[in-house]
Design a protein around this motif. Sequence first.
Motif, PDB file in Angstrom:
ATOM      1  N   ASP A 193       0.818  -1.215   0.000  1.00 34.23           N
ATOM      2  CA  ASP A 193       0.000   0.000   0.000  1.00 34.23           C
ATOM      3  C   ASP A 193       0.851   1.264   0.000  1.00 34.23           C
ATOM      4  O   ASP A 193       0.503   2.259  -0.656  1.00 34.23           O
ATOM      5  CB  ASP A 193      -0.924   0.003   1.219  1.00 34.23           C
ATOM      6  N   THR A 194       1.970   1.228   0.724  1.00 36.16           N
ATOM      7  CA  THR A 194       2.851   2.401   0.751  1.00 36.16           C
ATOM      8  C   THR A 194       3.403   2.707  -0.638  1.00 36.16           C
ATOM      9  O   THR A 194       3.417   3.866  -1.079  1.00 36.16           O
ATOM     10  CB  THR A 194       4.018   2.172   1.735  1.00 36.16           C
ATOM     11  N   LYS A 195       3.847   1.656  -1.324  1.00 34.58           N
ATOM     12  CA  LYS A 195       4.377   1.830  -2.676  1.00 34.58           C
ATOM     13  C   LYS A 195       3.296   2.309  -3.635  1.00 34.58           C
ATOM     14  O   LYS A 195       3.526   3.202  -4.462  1.00 34.58           O
ATOM     15  CB  LYS A 195       4.959   0.499  -3.168  1.00 34.58           C
ATOM     16  N   MET A 196       2.089   1.751  -3.530  1.00 33.82           N
ATOM     17  CA  MET A 196       1.008   2.118  -4.443  1.00 33.82           C
ATOM     18  C   MET A 196       0.543   3.550  -4.211  1.00 33.82           C
ATOM     19  O   MET A 196       0.186   4.253  -5.165  1.00 33.82           O
ATOM     20  CB  MET A 196      -0.154   1.147  -4.277  1.00 33.82           C
ATOM     21  N   LYS A 197       0.549   4.001  -2.962  1.00 37.50           N
ATOM     22  CA  LYS A 197       0.172   5.399  -2.693  1.00 37.50           C
ATOM     23  C   LYS A 197       1.197   6.365  -3.277  1.00 37.50           C
ATOM     24  O   LYS A 197       0.860   7.476  -3.679  1.00 37.50           O
ATOM     25  CB  LYS A 197       0.038   5.617  -1.190  1.00 37.50           C
TER      26      LYS A 197
END
Length: 419
Positions: free
Chosen positions: A406-410
């Motif tokens: 999720d961190t990478k996708m955000k």
Amino acid sequence: MEYTFTQLFWLFLIYSFIGWIIEAAVGTIKKRSFINRGFSTGPFCLVYGAGAILMTVTLTELLDNFFLLFVSCAIQATIVEWITGKTLERLNHHKWWDYSDKKWNFDGYICFQYTVLWGILGVICLKGGNPLFMTLYRQIPEPVTSILIWVLMGYVLLDALVSLAAALHLRTSSTEQSRLVLIRFAEHRMAKAYPVIQEKTEEILREGKFAEGCGFYKLFWLFLIGSLLGDITETIFCRLTAGEWMFRSSLVWGPFSVVWGFAIVLATALLYKDRDKPDRHIFLIGTFLGGAYEYTCSVLSELVFGQVFWDYSEIPFNLGGRVNLLYCFFWGIAAVVWIKGLYPHFAAWIEKIPKAAGYIATWILVAFMAANILVSAAALIRYGVRDGGPAATSGWERIIDTHFDDTKMKQLYPNSKMR
């Protein structure tokens, strides 16, 4: 209402068949003898089915607003008709139909009276036809429904390929006799229905410059360049308007905005032969085509990935927050700038690539972009599913979750919002 793939294909077949009946009836009345006017040899006019499915997927949220539904159906169907006409013209260098003798026509492919008709038919399909045909669909027991759909899907695909071969006038020494018979039959039918067609064989790999003309190689390189320039443009635009540098790529690897890339390909393929026409002609097409393209991309990305990548609700004259009048005008201006100003230069640069190196580089980049798009789609799907959904169960899901959490996708998609 959300539809499954088989349900959508069922509706596609129904409306393609109804469209074939309409076209055959009109042609028969005009010629006073039976005429099959569809592109396919079988009883299906695929453009009607494609238009109906596009409306079904993108306009169901407007069912309670009759006027907006009518206008949207009219615009979408008219754009589909124009795109189909331009595409078929590129196959044979002649118009398959011509409305030049009708009032308020545009480019000979569309006219006001048919736009109104398409709007009426679209409303009838969405408000009356879809519920009726889905009721009929549910009366067919399983597994008869699935078997019927897949058999018809195979038939329609084979029929479309044979008809395309006939349209391109493809004949090679290695072609089997049975296929030659089918192709000759399709050619005879097309010539009878559309006597103005001149069938020609166009070879991609011919003597001359690399990517000469406006074929696959030229369009792929334009897609690549358009995706790169689109990402750079959006990044600079966000910096100037929002005061911050923001990642704007639509893919996980590299600065590529494929929405811009596909828009460049679509604009080039459809407007390439109109590049000598007045600016207002190209601007008008770009305005409507760009707006329809952006609206469709917004709906499909939300349906497939469960993500809202842009929202224009705060801008006046918007349609569902997906498009707005101001940005439609920007699309029209961009079409003029591209076709009249930038395209000739980019086309000349691409043609300067050495032929051998160009072919090798093209297919390496095709493989890379295909993998990039596939991985990006998988990452976005998992991004949506992870939000309150089940944990990863298969190997590919765990790999995606590890490398694109999720961190990478955000970071990759800062403006996306869950549906």
